[in-house]
Design a protein around this motif. Structure first.
Motif, short mmCIF file in Angstrom:
data_model
loop_
_atom_site.label_atom_id
_atom_site.label_comp_id
_atom_site.label_asym_id
_atom_site.label_seq_id
_atom_site.Cartn_x
_atom_site.Cartn_y
_atom_site.Cartn_z
N LYS A 64 0.83 -1.21 0.00
CA LYS A 64 0.00 0.00 0.00
C LYS A 64 0.86 1.27 0.00
CE LYS A 64 -4.16 -1.84 2.18
NZ LYS A 64 -4.94 -1.91 3.43
N LEU A 65 1.97 1.23 0.75
CA LEU A 65 2.80 2.44 0.78
C LEU A 65 3.60 2.58 -0.52
CD1 LEU A 65 3.97 2.55 4.50
CD2 LEU A 65 2.46 4.16 3.35
N ARG A 66 4.01 1.45 -1.09
CA ARG A 66 4.72 1.53 -2.38
C ARG A 66 3.83 2.19 -3.43
NH1 ARG A 66 7.13 -3.51 -1.82
NH2 ARG A 66 5.40 -4.44 -2.95
N ARG A 67 2.53 1.83 -3.38
CA ARG A 67 1.60 2.36 -4.39
C ARG A 67 0.97 3.69 -3.98
NH1 ARG A 67 -1.64 -2.85 -6.29
NH2 ARG A 67 0.15 -4.19 -6.76
N ALA A 68 1.30 4.19 -2.79
CA ALA A 68 0.69 5.46 -2.35
C ALA A 68 0.99 6.56 -3.35
CB ALA A 68 1.24 5.85 -0.97
N ARG A 69 -0.01 7.40 -3.62
CA ARG A 69 0.18 8.45 -4.64
C ARG A 69 1.18 9.49 -4.17
NH1 ARG A 69 -4.96 11.39 -7.16
NH2 ARG A 69 -3.43 12.95 -7.76
N THR A 70 2.06 9.89 -5.08
CA THR A 70 2.99 11.00 -4.81
C THR A 70 3.13 11.77 -6.11
OG1 THR A 70 4.79 9.50 -5.29
CG2 THR A 70 4.45 10.04 -2.97
N ASP A 71 4.16 12.59 -6.19
CA ASP A 71 4.44 13.26 -7.45
C ASP A 71 5.89 12.97 -7.81
OD1 ASP A 71 5.98 15.06 -5.87
OD2 ASP A 71 4.14 16.16 -5.41
N SER A 72 6.34 13.50 -8.94
CA SER A 72 7.69 13.14 -9.40
C SER A 72 8.73 14.18 -8.99
CB SER A 72 7.68 12.94 -10.91
OG SER A 72 7.06 14.06 -11.50
N GLU A 73 8.29 15.20 -8.23
CA GLU A 73 9.24 16.23 -7.77
C GLU A 73 10.06 15.69 -6.60
OE1 GLU A 73 9.22 19.67 -8.85
OE2 GLU A 73 8.16 18.65 -10.49
N PRO A 74 11.29 16.15 -6.44
CA PRO A 74 12.03 15.77 -5.22
C PRO A 74 11.43 16.46 -3.99
CG PRO A 74 13.35 17.22 -6.63
CD PRO A 74 12.06 16.99 -7.36
#
Ligand code: AMP
Ligand code: TRP
Length: 342
Positions: free
Chosen positions: A225-235
């Motif tokens: 679930k955490l691997r697939r958690a939504r994020t963005d591609s910015e550092p």
């Protein structure tokens, strides 16, 4: 009694209406344990009567109530030091709630955002209990003359209503009887957001199981679930302001901070410039290391449901012995005859 002179008494509740989430753990349970450890008198309740304001399968409700009690104990609530019980075993809650139904105004309850959200478009079809829910919640708290109520951000409006009920009751009956409570909404995890949508609260009622971490999830599931958690591609930026407009990123930083018991800007200092692909493994390891022992202890308690029921029964006896004299006095203030001999 002037509020400053009242002894501090903590009350809080959780609905046994499904699996408890990481939001409940960080936003509520951990805080409940801290208050127990700070030496306050602490009373914690599985609010089964609140749960049935929306449909619950009876067997699921019973099981969820035991699971919630197991989660409290696994998180560090010690039933020898805190009162731990389920609401329906102490009828004083519903009795005081009736009186509060007659104090609270329709307009107050109609403005509650939780009611509006849960009732949805079809308000005519919502249960009367869902509408009256906040009056029962005020009764939960005030039947103990509790003074401090730790909750997550979503309960703020309900606690304001609790204050309004106490003020109006005291005013109408010309007494200084119910305390005007202090909401305790503190820490970095007062609003843990969904892993799929950083604008939505992590909730046990979200249809997507991927949106939340349940305290019953095993290690593989937490990782996935955490691997697939939504994020963005910015550092990761080098300041918290740099995360404005990036709610998913901010949420994962907050979760890390709450798990590690540090401030979010400290997390930023450690990970500034990293991509989420680099940050997530650290977050996952921390989440697993924190939650797995809780889950394991919960499973241990769940192997002996009769013992959980016994603990809840003892808790309810202790709770009732505080609540009943306060309820009795309330009836007298309101003008009810109290003349039974047993
Ligand atoms: P509930 O599960 O709605 O009965 O909530 C029990 C307690 O957990 C309340 O104090 C809530 O405010 C808190 N809580 C629930 N969800 C979250 C969340 N996503 N973040 C922080 N606190 C939460
Ligand atoms: N309404 C709270 C929730 O959904 C649960 C609750 C019921 C509660 N009674 C309470 C919380 C009294 C604090 C105090 O989260």
């Amino acid at each position: 009694m002037a509020d400053a002179a009242r002894p501090k008494r903590v009350f809080s509740g959780i609905q046994p209406s499904g699996n408890l989430t990481l939001g409940n753990y960080l936003g509520a349970l951990k805080r409940f344990v801290q208050m127990q450890e700070s030496g306050f008198e602490t009373i914690y309740c599985m609010v089964d009567l609140h749960a049935i304001t929306t449909w619950q399968e009876p067997e699921d409700l019973r099981n969820a109530t035991r699971q919630a009690a197991a989660a409290f104990m696994a998180s560090g609530i010690n039933p020898e030091r805190s009162i731990l019980f389920n609401q329906s075993q102490v009828p004083a809650h519903t009795e005081l709630a009736w009186i509060f139904n007659c104090v609270a105004r329709m307009g107050w309850l109609g403005r509650m955002t939780q009611f509006k959200d849960k009732a949805g478009k079809n308000r005519e079809n919502a249960s009367v209990g869902l509408f009256a829910y906040p009056a029962l919640m005020a009764a939960d708290i005030l039947v103990y003359h509790a003074t401090h109520v730790p909750v997550g951000e979503d309960q703020k409006q309900h606690l304001e209503l609790t204050r309004d009920v106490a003020i109006k009751f005291n005013h109408d009956f010309k007494v200084d009887f119910f305390p005007v409570i202090e909401p305790v909404i503190k820490g970095t995890a007062t609003r843990v957001m969904s892993l799929r949508d950083g604008q939505q609260k992590m909730s046990k009622s979200d249809p997507s199981d991927m949106s939340r971490i349940n305290l019953t999830d095993n290690e593989d599931t937490i990782r996935k679930k955490l691997r697939r958690a939504r994020t963005d591609s910015e550092p990761i930026s080098d300041s918290l302001q740099g995360l404005e407009g990036r709610p998913e990123a901010r949420n994962l930083i907050n979760i890390y901070a709450a798990l590690a018991e540090i401030q979010p800007d400290e997390v930023i200092r450690q990970f500034a410039g990293c991509l989420f692909s680099e940050f997530k493994p650290a977050l996952i390891d921390l989440a697993v290391a924190t939650i797995a022992p809780v889950t394991e202890k919960m499973n241990g308690f769940m192997r002996d449901p009769a013992e959980i029921d016994r603990i809840l029964g003892v808790g309810a006896d202790n709770a009732a012995s505080i609540a009943e004299p306060i309820l009795h006095e309330t009836y007298e203030i309101v003008g009810m005859i109290r003349s039974r001999t047993m």
